[in-house]
Design an enzyme around this catalytic site. Sequence first.
Site, PDB file in Angstrom:
ATOM      1  N   HIS A 276      29.448 -40.977 -36.036  1.00 22.00           N
ATOM      2  CA  HIS A 276      28.863 -41.132 -37.376  1.00 22.00           C
ATOM      3  C   HIS A 276      27.398 -40.707 -37.415  1.00 22.00           C
ATOM      4  CE1 HIS A 276      27.392 -45.229 -36.075  1.00 22.00           C
ATOM      5  NE2 HIS A 276      26.433 -44.956 -36.931  1.00 22.00           N
TER       6      HIS A 276
ATOM      7  N   GLY B 156      18.884 -46.977 -37.175  1.00 28.10           N
ATOM      8  CA  GLY B 156      18.582 -45.820 -36.329  1.00 28.10           C
ATOM      9  C   GLY B 156      18.887 -46.008 -34.857  1.00 28.10           C
TER      10      GLY B 156
ATOM     11  N   SER C  77      21.833 -46.506 -33.750  1.00 28.59           N
ATOM     12  CA  SER C  77      23.185 -45.992 -33.512  1.00 28.59           C
ATOM     13  C   SER C  77      23.153 -44.787 -32.583  1.00 28.59           C
ATOM     14  CB  SER C  77      23.827 -45.585 -34.839  1.00 28.59           C
ATOM     15  OG  SER C  77      24.402 -46.695 -35.447  1.00 28.59           O
TER      16      SER C  77
ATOM     17  N   ASP D 199      34.426 -43.409 -32.515  1.00 27.24           N
ATOM     18  CA  ASP D 199      33.024 -43.260 -32.940  1.00 27.24           C
ATOM     19  C   ASP D 199      32.149 -42.732 -31.804  1.00 27.24           C
ATOM     20  OD1 ASP D 199      30.913 -43.115 -34.644  1.00 27.24           O
ATOM     21  OD2 ASP D 199      30.647 -45.274 -34.897  1.00 27.24           O
TER      22      ASP D 199
END
Lengths: 309, 185
Positions: free
Chosen positions: B44, B141, B143, B73
């Site tokens: 993502h 942020g 991630s 993911d």
Amino acid sequence: MSASRRERSSTLQALSDDLATAVEHAAASVVAVNARPRIASSGVHWRPGVVVTASHTVRRDDDVTVTLRDGRTRTAALAGRDGATDIAVLKIDGSGTPAASFAEHGSPKVGHVVLQVGRTGAGGASATFGVIGAILEPWRTWRGAEIAQLMQLDMTIHDGFSGSPLVDTQGNVVGLNTSALARGVALALPLSVVNRVVDALLAKGRIARGYLGVGLQAVDLPAALTSKLDPPRSTGLIVLSVDASGPGGRGGLQLGDVIVAVDRQPVTDVRDVLPVLAPERVGSTVDVSLMRGGAPQTVSVSIAERPAR
Amino acid sequence: MSFAAELATVAERLRRATVQVRGRSPGTGSGIVWRPRLIVTNAHVATGRSVVIESADGAVLKARLAASDRQRDLAVLEADTEGLLPAELAASDALKVGALVFAVGNPLGLSGAVTTGIVYSLARTRRGAPLILADVRLLPGNSGGPLGDAAGRVVGVNTMILRGLAAAIPSDVVERFLRDLRLAA
């Protein structure tokens, strides 16, 4: 020994290992308490056969079970609960599962590193980490209990962690976590309070708390009165409401009375009345000194047990 | 080495291996230099065929999206990262509840922000995949950035915030993903 091996035996790595070991040690006596819909709460196998949890998470009195560390489930009987301190006591067959170990010396201090160790199902334990942010003394809960040494935590109490133990970096229990005594604030009850309540609940199933049946508020006294009191003081407690069938109403307290002493002790703040409402005072009679229409009077009030809510 | 110096070393080790990732979607995420020329991030975060990365010391590079798996993911980027030191990796199956962990990322456009806490639980996703939950403060942020252990080794990829907890894909799952892609070392 290689360079990277040496790095791993650092202080930081040692702290990390200690914390993981503390969690493992504490988790052995942490159970999941299945007594409400959806998410289970946590409980501590406090003494052999005795599980302590947070009263607000025990939503039913029957059909309660606990899940042990190995995933096995045991039936639990509710031995008693005290909403004022948010403590409930369950009895289980405690064989084959260890009881908690407690921090033996020294009381917790602000800044001490602590862990919460919870269990919310048949899976492994969960843990959070933080410090004791404040020790409130003494602190009165909204349900009326006065608690000494209540710990405020710089931590979140996650779903299912009410009733879990607060442990030190050795994994020894220093308190019982609850999110229900103050909205949005993580608190832990100290061992002395939990032990006292657990003893009382095991003996009688409940904790009797004193009841006067009047609503009070501090007010200024007229200057003429101030000097007549011994010791002189400028505030008293005005009676704002009376439960007619309660002890105050039966003893003759009336709306507008200004109470200046209870049990011969001066009262200038509502908290000054709390000593006569302690569990051991239920059934005793106290003198209440007051001013009515400018004239001093004394009435006798017999402390009753607070009605269940 | 003092405790404070050790903390700084661990944070620095993780920071060196962390990059900013700018995909097609607004905002930035983070990525981990998993090994030379290979960056692991979240699917993502790495949206679009070409992605721009920025290293800890400010070098801006173009990266090619080599693989992306939205279900897990996870995404893999290839870039000329010769100057970047790859992360030191640790097997996530040795991780214990209570162990100290560190998250590094680029939340709110800050470069290399570090947060710390402990492993909250070793959980599973609804699909049954292992997931590390950590009592560590994350911001969006983060991630794609690393979750590191007390020695500064990467044990997971921070992926989302779940009821205030950091949820990270374990390093073992990432290694399996790379093996499936035949990108393993």
